[in-house]
Design a protein around this motif. Structure first.
Motif, mmCIF file in Angstrom:
data_model
loop_
_atom_site.group_PDB
_atom_site.id
_atom_site.type_symbol
_atom_site.label_atom_id
_atom_site.label_comp_id
_atom_site.label_asym_id
_atom_site.label_seq_id
_atom_site.Cartn_x
_atom_site.Cartn_y
_atom_site.Cartn_z
ATOM 1 N N GLN A 39 0.850 -1.181 0.000
ATOM 2 C CA GLN A 39 0.000 0.000 0.000
ATOM 3 C C GLN A 39 0.888 1.234 0.000
ATOM 4 O OE1 GLN A 39 -1.819 1.519 3.768
ATOM 5 N NE2 GLN A 39 -1.582 -0.598 4.461
ATOM 6 N N SER A 40 0.328 2.356 -0.392
ATOM 7 C CA SER A 40 1.119 3.562 -0.593
ATOM 8 C C SER A 40 1.580 4.166 0.729
ATOM 9 C CB SER A 40 0.288 4.595 -1.368
ATOM 10 O OG SER A 40 1.023 5.787 -1.550
ATOM 11 N N ILE A 41 2.849 4.566 0.767
ATOM 12 C CA ILE A 41 3.374 5.339 1.890
ATOM 13 C C ILE A 41 3.943 6.646 1.344
ATOM 14 C CG2 ILE A 41 3.913 3.324 3.302
ATOM 15 C CD1 ILE A 41 6.898 3.801 2.559
ATOM 16 N N SER A 42 4.024 7.636 2.193
ATOM 17 C CA SER A 42 4.509 8.948 1.781
ATOM 18 C C SER A 42 6.008 9.061 2.003
ATOM 19 C CB SER A 42 3.795 10.044 2.576
ATOM 20 O OG SER A 42 4.411 11.303 2.356
ATOM 21 N N SER A 43 6.673 9.720 1.056
ATOM 22 C CA SER A 43 8.113 9.962 1.197
ATOM 23 C C SER A 43 8.406 10.864 2.383
ATOM 24 C CB SER A 43 8.656 10.589 -0.081
ATOM 25 O OG SER A 43 8.058 11.856 -0.318
ATOM 26 N N GLU A 44 7.404 11.617 2.850
ATOM 27 C CA GLU A 44 7.594 12.507 3.991
ATOM 28 C C GLU A 44 7.817 11.740 5.289
ATOM 29 O OE1 GLU A 44 7.917 15.851 3.730
ATOM 30 O OE2 GLU A 44 7.868 15.338 1.605
ATOM 31 N N HIS A 45 7.536 10.448 5.270
ATOM 32 C CA HIS A 45 7.714 9.629 6.471
ATOM 33 C C HIS A 45 8.952 8.733 6.388
ATOM 34 C CE1 HIS A 45 3.164 10.295 6.759
ATOM 35 N NE2 HIS A 45 3.756 11.086 7.642
ATOM 36 N N LEU A 46 9.893 9.105 5.520
ATOM 37 C CA LEU A 46 11.143 8.366 5.367
ATOM 38 C C LEU A 46 12.324 9.281 5.678
ATOM 39 C CD1 LEU A 46 10.623 6.498 1.953
ATOM 40 C CD2 LEU A 46 10.139 5.629 4.253
ATOM 41 N N ALA A 47 13.365 8.704 6.281
ATOM 42 C CA ALA A 47 14.639 9.402 6.455
ATOM 43 C C ALA A 47 15.758 8.402 6.188
ATOM 44 C CB ALA A 47 14.769 9.988 7.854
ATOM 45 N N PHE A 48 16.791 8.842 5.477
ATOM 46 C CA PHE A 48 17.857 7.957 5.022
ATOM 47 C C PHE A 48 19.182 8.288 5.703
ATOM 48 C CE2 PHE A 48 14.729 7.835 1.745
ATOM 49 C CZ PHE A 48 14.818 6.578 1.146
ATOM 50 N N SER A 49 20.041 7.282 5.772
ATOM 51 C CA SER A 49 21.440 7.502 6.141
ATOM 52 C C SER A 49 22.272 6.348 5.607
ATOM 53 C CB SER A 49 21.612 7.679 7.658
ATOM 54 O OG SER A 49 21.079 6.605 8.378
ATOM 55 N N VAL A 50 23.579 6.387 5.879
ATOM 56 C CA VAL A 50 24.527 5.502 5.193
ATOM 57 C C VAL A 50 24.490 4.073 5.754
ATOM 58 C CG1 VAL A 50 26.110 7.155 4.201
ATOM 59 C CG2 VAL A 50 26.323 6.605 6.608
ATOM 60 N N GLY A 51 23.544 3.311 5.296
ATOM 61 C CA GLY A 51 23.465 1.899 5.633
ATOM 62 C C GLY A 51 22.631 1.613 6.861
ATOM 63 N N ALA A 52 22.324 0.322 7.044
ATOM 64 C CA ALA A 52 21.507 -0.106 8.175
ATOM 65 C C ALA A 52 22.164 0.238 9.505
ATOM 66 C CB ALA A 52 21.255 -1.614 8.087
ATOM 67 N N THR A 53 23.483 0.077 9.587
ATOM 68 C CA THR A 53 24.192 0.386 10.829
ATOM 69 C C THR A 53 23.939 1.830 11.252
ATOM 70 O OG1 THR A 53 25.932 -1.235 10.417
ATOM 71 C CG2 THR A 53 26.468 0.570 11.897
ATOM 72 N N SER A 54 24.035 2.754 10.304
ATOM 73 C CA SER A 54 23.818 4.161 10.593
ATOM 74 C C SER A 54 22.379 4.422 11.028
ATOM 75 C CB SER A 54 24.152 4.999 9.358
ATOM 76 O OG SER A 54 23.814 6.354 9.563
ATOM 77 N N VAL A 55 21.423 3.777 10.351
ATOM 78 C CA VAL A 55 20.012 3.960 10.703
ATOM 79 C C VAL A 55 19.743 3.479 12.129
ATOM 80 C CG1 VAL A 55 17.672 3.178 10.187
ATOM 81 C CG2 VAL A 55 19.202 3.844 8.330
ATOM 82 N N ILE A 56 20.300 2.320 12.472
ATOM 83 C CA ILE A 56 20.108 1.782 13.825
ATOM 84 C C ILE A 56 20.735 2.712 14.857
ATOM 85 C CG2 ILE A 56 20.672 -0.153 15.350
ATOM 86 C CD1 ILE A 56 20.686 -1.905 12.736
ATOM 87 N N GLU A 57 21.957 3.145 14.574
ATOM 88 C CA GLU A 57 22.656 4.033 15.500
ATOM 89 C C GLU A 57 21.918 5.359 15.670
ATOM 90 O OE1 GLU A 57 26.447 6.605 14.687
ATOM 91 O OE2 GLU A 57 27.093 4.571 15.198
ATOM 92 N N MET A 58 21.495 5.947 14.558
ATOM 93 C CA MET A 58 20.792 7.231 14.612
ATOM 94 C C MET A 58 19.471 7.117 15.359
ATOM 95 S SD MET A 58 22.082 10.016 13.085
ATOM 96 C CE MET A 58 20.727 10.873 12.285
ATOM 97 N N THR A 59 18.729 6.056 15.080
ATOM 98 C CA THR A 59 17.431 5.880 15.733
ATOM 99 C C THR A 59 17.606 5.690 17.235
ATOM 100 O OG1 THR A 59 16.633 4.799 13.710
ATOM 101 C CG2 THR A 59 15.254 4.603 15.671
ATOM 102 N N ALA A 60 18.569 4.838 17.618
ATOM 103 C CA ALA A 60 18.825 4.609 19.039
ATOM 104 C C ALA A 60 19.279 5.894 19.723
ATOM 105 C CB ALA A 60 19.874 3.511 19.205
ATOM 106 N N PHE A 61 20.110 6.673 19.044
ATOM 107 C CA PHE A 61 20.626 7.926 19.593
ATOM 108 C C PHE A 61 19.498 8.928 19.837
ATOM 109 C CE2 PHE A 61 22.334 12.219 18.867
ATOM 110 C CZ PHE A 61 23.379 12.255 19.786
ATOM 111 N N LEU A 62 18.526 8.963 18.919
ATOM 112 C CA LEU A 62 17.455 9.954 19.004
ATOM 113 C C LEU A 62 16.291 9.524 19.888
ATOM 114 C CD1 LEU A 62 17.433 10.975 15.238
ATOM 115 C CD2 LEU A 62 18.193 12.405 17.146
ATOM 116 N N LEU A 63 16.082 8.220 20.032
ATOM 117 C CA LEU A 63 14.956 7.735 20.834
ATOM 118 C C LEU A 63 15.335 7.388 22.270
ATOM 119 C CD1 LEU A 63 13.057 5.356 18.366
ATOM 120 C CD2 LEU A 63 12.529 7.738 18.925
#
Length: 439
Positions: free
Chosen positions: A102-126
């Motif tokens: 089903q359709s999702i909006s690009s406004e609800h996505l954020a990118f970074s350099v690889g899965a490791t970075s995404v995990i680190e960034m999310t953990a850092f911010l939450l």
């Protein structure tokens, strides 16, 4: 001056802890890889989660893009740290069609350099330093470093089962187990900040049912705990209708992306991770993302993410590839067929040898039980068996150290890093090793 005096406490800690226990031997195996003519006694590195099965197909497509398409001007400029708008839109459309349904909006996505970075960034911010992330065991060993080295979160390995056969009908995770973990974590002065699930799972290949995800999501929302579902293997799925393996799934669990439940709830406590590393076999491209309806998280991701931003050129190249929907449809079908062939090759031999394994719905792995060959039921016994297998056969598996599971003698076999012909050779060596141990 000692290295401890030269570095910060965090720097010294990072310098003392290798990212994973098998890296040194992995590099050794890479220097001596098997070739049927040039190196017939060589090694089979089957411990690193990489997917090379359809790389040639994708490489030709990428080469045509870089050869035939003009590079747009925006590639040379600064862009949105969370992903340039056109790439976010293209990825949202791709995920909507191929992963989510089903359709999702690009406004609800954020990118970074690889899965490791995404995990680190999310953990850092939450999470705050000292908070705890609960992860059902066994699970990806490097989560520990990803959430811990910079964000400062702790990992709690939730023991939901003991034997592989207990996974036959899905993950046996219960709310009572989460309640017990919460009480234990709080008694230690920490906070149960997030629950991390991977589906299809690393290393078991299992998936969470929609009913399970609904129950877990409700509990997390009620308790102010973030539920993050990692779907990095979401398109790396096994064809469980294959005649050689279909009997392994008497009560099949359909895969449905967590994004569908997120769209219903739109809760700030529900999030999804994804990366192109595994499904497309481009771990070297370093492209990961978080999908969330938490506007504050997206704002923080953008404001703190400049050092994690993906190269604009990389975004452009993949954008061009993803926009060719017919190619992507063909690629995903070819990749899943090749992955299924590899999986059948492995489990055919495991069945013949009566080696227990968990029937996989997806991912790049087979999770198998070799505990019958342990000389002692300990971490050392497990390591000794792992090294013996490598030294005698050249097959390098991922040992269970770091996966957080209590049972010894379990190993992860990566089935997507070598060709089908080479995999047949590796499994024949494995057969000879097992028979020799039993004698």
């Amino acid at each position: 001056m000692t290295s401890q005096q030269q570095l910060s406490k965090r720097g010294f800690s990072a310098a003392q802890k290798p990212m994973r226990v098998d890296l040194e031997i992995y590099y050794k195996a890479l220097e001596n890889t098997y070739h049927p003519i040039d190196n017939p006694k060589g090694s089979f590195p089957m411990n690193m989660a990489e997917n090379h099965l359809c790389w040639d197909m994708l490489r030709h497509k990428i080469e045509s893009v870089t050869r035939e398409k003009p590079i747009p001007d925006w590639v040379s400029s600064y862009g949105d740290p969370a992903g340039v708008p056109s790439f976010r839109e293209t990825t949202a459309a791709f995920l909507s069609e191929f992963l989510i349904g089903q359709s999702i909006s690009s406004e609800h996505l954020a990118f970074s350099v690889g899965a490791t970075s995404v995990i680190e960034m999310t953990a850092f911010l939450l999470g705050d330093e000292g908070d705890t992330a609960v992860i059902p065991a066994p699970s990806y060993p490097v989560y520990t470093a990803d959430i811990g080295t910079i964000p400062g979160l702790k990992r709690h390995n939730l023991q939901t089962h003991q034997e592989i056969h207990e996974l036959a009908n899905g993950f046996p995770i219960k709310i009572s187990q989460l309640e017990a973990a919460k009480a234990e974590i709080e008694a230690l002065g920490s906070k149960f900040r997030m629950l991390i699930l991977t589906t299809p799972d690393n290393p078991t290949g299992g998936i969470y049912s929609q009913e399970q995800l609904q129950v877990l999501a409700d509990w997390c929302i009620d308790n102010g705990t973030h539920l993050i579902v990692n779907e990095i293997y979401g398109l790396s799925r096994i064809d469980i209708s294959h005649p050689e393996i279909k009997d392994n799934y008497p009560n099949p669990i359909p895969f449905l992306s967590f994004a569908n439940l997120m769209a219903e709830r739109k809760s700030p406590f529900l999030h999804l991770w994804y990366s192109f590393s595994k499904d497309l076999g481009i771990s070297g491209f370093r492209i990961g993302l978080v999908h969330t309806y938490n506007e504050a998280l997206l704002g923080g991701y953008r404001n703190a993410g400049l050092s994690h931003a993906i190269s604009n050129h990389t975004q452009w190249v993949l954008q061009e590839v993803l926009e060719d929907r017919e190619f992507m449809k063909e690629f995903i079908a070819s990749s899943q067929a090749a992955l299924t062939q590899s999986y059948v090759t492995v489990v055919r031999q495991l069945k013949a040898l009566n080696i227990p394994y968990n029937p996989s719905y997806g991912s790049l792995f087979v999770w198998l039980d070799m505990s019958e060959f342990l000389q002692e039921n300990s971490d050392q016994g497990q390591e000794d068996l792992w090294l013996e297998l490598f030294n005698k056969t050249g097959i390098l598996l991922t040992p269970a150290n770091g996966f957080g599971h209590q049972k010894k003698g379990l190993f992860r076999m990566v089935i997507s890093g070598i060709s089908h012909d080479d995999l047949e050779v590796a499994m024949e060596r494995f057969r000879i090793f097992v028979l020799g141990k039993r004698q």
